[in-house]
Scaffold this motif. Structure first.
Motif, PDB file in Angstrom:
ATOM      1  N   THR A  40       0.813  -1.216   0.000  1.00 53.02           N
ATOM      2  CA  THR A  40       0.000   0.000   0.000  1.00 53.02           C
ATOM      3  C   THR A  40       0.846   1.265   0.000  1.00 53.02           C
ATOM      4  OG1 THR A  40      -0.192  -0.056   2.417  1.00 53.02           O
ATOM      5  CG2 THR A  40      -1.933  -1.137   1.145  1.00 53.02           C
ATOM      6  N   ARG A  41       2.172   1.110   0.047  1.00 52.74           N
ATOM      7  CA  ARG A  41       3.063   2.268   0.059  1.00 52.74           C
ATOM      8  C   ARG A  41       3.695   2.550  -1.292  1.00 52.74           C
ATOM      9  NH1 ARG A  41       6.120   0.109   5.419  1.00 52.74           N
ATOM     10  NH2 ARG A  41       5.911  -1.768   4.139  1.00 52.74           N
ATOM     11  N   LYS A 103       3.464   5.540 -13.023  1.00 55.80           N
ATOM     12  CA  LYS A 103       4.111   5.514 -11.713  1.00 55.80           C
ATOM     13  C   LYS A 103       3.083   5.221 -10.627  1.00 55.80           C
ATOM     14  CE  LYS A 103       8.119   8.561 -12.260  1.00 55.80           C
ATOM     15  NZ  LYS A 103       9.101   7.592 -11.737  1.00 55.80           N
ATOM     16  N   ALA A 104       3.521   4.492  -9.605  1.00 57.89           N
ATOM     17  CA  ALA A 104       2.696   4.324  -8.419  1.00 57.89           C
ATOM     18  C   ALA A 104       2.703   5.617  -7.626  1.00 57.89           C
ATOM     19  CB  ALA A 104       3.243   3.183  -7.560  1.00 57.89           C
ATOM     20  N   ALA A 105       1.715   5.763  -6.738  1.00 59.16           N
ATOM     21  CA  ALA A 105       1.642   6.974  -5.917  1.00 59.16           C
ATOM     22  C   ALA A 105       2.898   7.167  -5.081  1.00 59.16           C
ATOM     23  CB  ALA A 105       0.413   6.920  -5.026  1.00 59.16           C
ATOM     24  N   GLY A 106       3.545   6.060  -4.717  1.00 59.76           N
ATOM     25  CA  GLY A 106       4.770   6.153  -3.936  1.00 59.76           C
ATOM     26  C   GLY A 106       6.001   6.474  -4.754  1.00 59.76           C
ATOM     27  N   GLY A 107       5.844   6.554  -6.086  1.00 61.54           N
ATOM     28  CA  GLY A 107       6.957   6.922  -6.957  1.00 61.54           C
ATOM     29  C   GLY A 107       7.551   5.779  -7.752  1.00 61.54           C
ATOM     30  N   GLY A 108       7.154   4.530  -7.465  1.00 64.49           N
ATOM     31  CA  GLY A 108       7.709   3.383  -8.179  1.00 64.49           C
ATOM     32  C   GLY A 108       7.265   3.354  -9.634  1.00 64.49           C
ATOM     33  N   ASP A 109       8.166   2.919 -10.524  1.00 66.86           N
ATOM     34  CA  ASP A 109       7.882   2.911 -11.958  1.00 66.86           C
ATOM     35  C   ASP A 109       7.083   1.683 -12.365  1.00 66.86           C
ATOM     36  OD1 ASP A 109       9.217   5.301 -12.564  1.00 66.86           O
ATOM     37  OD2 ASP A 109      11.153   4.278 -12.630  1.00 66.86           O
ATOM     38  N   LEU A 110       6.093   1.902 -13.244  1.00 70.69           N
ATOM     39  CA  LEU A 110       5.321   0.805 -13.827  1.00 70.69           C
ATOM     40  C   LEU A 110       5.358   0.842 -15.352  1.00 70.69           C
ATOM     41  CD1 LEU A 110       2.330   0.769 -11.351  1.00 70.69           C
ATOM     42  CD2 LEU A 110       3.725  -1.219 -11.946  1.00 70.69           C
ATOM     43  N   ALA A 111       6.194   1.719 -15.916  1.00 69.76           N
ATOM     44  CA  ALA A 111       6.324   1.791 -17.371  1.00 69.76           C
ATOM     45  C   ALA A 111       7.694   2.354 -17.719  1.00 69.76           C
ATOM     46  CB  ALA A 111       5.230   2.676 -17.971  1.00 69.76           C
ATOM     47  N   GLY A 239      -2.993  -1.745   5.099  1.00 68.43           N
ATOM     48  CA  GLY A 239      -1.583  -1.859   5.454  1.00 68.43           C
ATOM     49  C   GLY A 239      -1.093  -0.598   6.132  1.00 68.43           C
ATOM     50  N   ARG A 240       0.202  -0.357   6.020  1.00 66.36           N
ATOM     51  CA  ARG A 240       0.819   0.787   6.681  1.00 66.36           C
ATOM     52  C   ARG A 240       0.919   2.012   5.784  1.00 66.36           C
ATOM     53  NH1 ARG A 240       5.842  -2.327   9.778  1.00 66.36           N
ATOM     54  NH2 ARG A 240       4.528  -3.729  11.035  1.00 66.36           N
ATOM     55  N   GLY A 241       0.470   1.873   4.546  1.00 66.10           N
ATOM     56  CA  GLY A 241       0.524   2.983   3.609  1.00 66.10           C
ATOM     57  C   GLY A 241      -0.821   3.627   3.400  1.00 66.10           C
ATOM     58  N   GLN A 242      -1.184   3.861   2.137  1.00 64.63           N
ATOM     59  CA  GLN A 242      -2.424   4.539   1.813  1.00 64.63           C
ATOM     60  C   GLN A 242      -3.639   3.654   2.115  1.00 64.63           C
ATOM     61  OE1 GLN A 242      -1.843   5.352  -2.326  1.00 64.63           O
ATOM     62  NE2 GLN A 242      -0.753   7.269  -1.944  1.00 64.63           N
ATOM     63  N   PRO A 243      -4.729   4.255   2.604  1.00 57.95           N
ATOM     64  CA  PRO A 243      -5.976   3.492   2.749  1.00 57.95           C
ATOM     65  C   PRO A 243      -6.461   3.009   1.382  1.00 57.95           C
ATOM     66  CG  PRO A 243      -6.089   5.594   3.907  1.00 57.95           C
ATOM     67  CD  PRO A 243      -4.872   5.648   3.043  1.00 57.95           C
ATOM     68  N   VAL A 244      -7.273   1.953   1.390  1.00 58.39           N
ATOM     69  CA  VAL A 244      -7.789   1.345   0.162  1.00 58.39           C
ATOM     70  C   VAL A 244      -9.289   1.606   0.072  1.00 58.39           C
ATOM     71  CG1 VAL A 244      -8.225  -0.845  -1.011  1.00 58.39           C
ATOM     72  CG2 VAL A 244      -6.023  -0.449   0.117  1.00 58.39           C
ATOM     73  N   PRO A 245      -9.764   2.190  -1.026  1.00 61.63           N
ATOM     74  CA  PRO A 245     -11.212   2.371  -1.182  1.00 61.63           C
ATOM     75  C   PRO A 245     -11.947   1.040  -1.055  1.00 61.63           C
ATOM     76  CG  PRO A 245     -10.012   3.542  -2.906  1.00 61.63           C
ATOM     77  CD  PRO A 245      -9.013   2.682  -2.193  1.00 61.63           C
ATOM     78  N   ASP A 246     -13.053   1.049  -0.337  1.00 64.91           N
ATOM     79  CA  ASP A 246     -13.834  -0.180  -0.167  1.00 64.91           C
ATOM     80  C   ASP A 246     -14.821  -0.295  -1.321  1.00 64.91           C
ATOM     81  OD1 ASP A 246     -15.268  -2.371   0.559  1.00 64.91           O
ATOM     82  OD2 ASP A 246     -15.750  -1.690   2.586  1.00 64.91           O
ATOM     83  N   ARG A 247     -14.446  -1.079  -2.315  1.00 71.73           N
ATOM     84  CA  ARG A 247     -15.283  -1.231  -3.505  1.00 71.73           C
ATOM     85  C   ARG A 247     -16.330  -2.330  -3.337  1.00 71.73           C
ATOM     86  NH1 ARG A 247      -9.742  -0.046  -5.110  1.00 71.73           N
ATOM     87  NH2 ARG A 247      -9.331  -2.143  -4.332  1.00 71.73           N
ATOM     88  N   GLY A 248     -16.297  -3.022  -2.198  1.00 71.80           N
ATOM     89  CA  GLY A 248     -17.238  -4.107  -1.973  1.00 71.80           C
ATOM     90  C   GLY A 248     -18.455  -3.708  -1.169  1.00 71.80           C
TER      91      GLY A 248
END
Length: 253
Positions: A40-41, A103-111, A239-248
């Protein structure tokens, strides 16, 4: 149909897409494009699925089930983009909503650069709508001014650009739809807390669900934004990072 990556934290990627699309009354047809090391980070690593396997999956599913819309997220590499574009050439009338995940919100590359180039040169002109966040829009459109960046992408072949405002600041989130011949359209919702893990995926998937149900792009955006807002208001501390939207959580228009 969804083409997206696997997030093992369950907050973003193909799980977010499946949950949102299901909640909005559609049946997801998920095709996994890449595996990630992610929480989540941040994103720490990613590996694309073999493009030829994806080609076989697309053709197999399309021969069996009707496809009413396509949503794309993280695509892994340029070869996957090429396979997808070939598939779209055989199915030209399916609405496509592309979340250009870079990029992920935490800065990690996805492309990497080759994937970004393939999306810009091959995929964007095939999509009804792309949904970049502020960082992605500036990178893709070559300008820190959102309107200038969006119109640069439209001039290069994009049909429409929904500039999402979740990464911004201020009391409201503003999502702005840019098209070639119409003044920008704005959707505003109250900003709740900070950033959430998977909101971009959720928004794009929800728009695709609306398009699959026959909604216009504008109506699909409105429905999607209401759904995302509801999911954020009920976000989960996974987790210890960003909250997760509850889509359920049960949702009604």
């Amino acid at each position: 149909m969804i083409l997206s990556g696997l997030d093992p934290s369950g907050g973003a990627g193909i799980q977010a897409d499946i949950q949102a699309i299901t909640a909005l009354g559609c049946h997801p047809l998920p095709v996994l494009t890449c595996l990630t090391v992610q929480d989540t980070r941040n994103v720490y690593d990613a590996c694309a699925v073999d493009a030829e396997l994806i080609r076989k999956q697309l053709d197999c599913v399309a021969a069996d089930a009707p496809i009413h819309a396509i949503k794309t997220g993280a695509l892994g590499n340029a070869d996957v983009v090429k396979v997808l574009v070939e598939f779209l050439g055989k199915h030209p009338n399916i609405p496509v909503v592309t979340d250009p995940v870079i990029k992920a919100a935490g800065g990690g590359d996805l492309a990497d650069e080759s994937l970004i180039r393939a999306m810009k040169e091959l995929l964007f002109s095939r999509a009804d709508m792309i949904t970049p966040n502020g960082i992605e829009l500036a990178l893709l459109g070559g300008s820190d001014d959102p309107a200038e960046a969006a119109h640069s992408l439209i001039a290069a072949g994009c049909q429409s650009v929904l500039a999402t405002g979740g990464h911004g600041e201020g009391p409201q989130i503003t999502n702005t739809l840019y098209t070639r011949d119409v003044d920008p359209l704005y959707w505003h919702i109250e900003r709740v807390g900070g950033e959430y893990h998977g909101t971009g995926c959720t928004l794009a998937a929800s728009i695709a669900a609306g398009r699959a149900q026959g909604l216009s792009p504008r109506a699909a955006i409105s429905q999607a934004q209401n759904f995302v807002n509801h999911a954020i208001l009920n976000a989960l501390e996974v987790g210890r990072g960003q909250p997760v939207p509850d889509r359920g959580i049960p949702w009604e228009q």
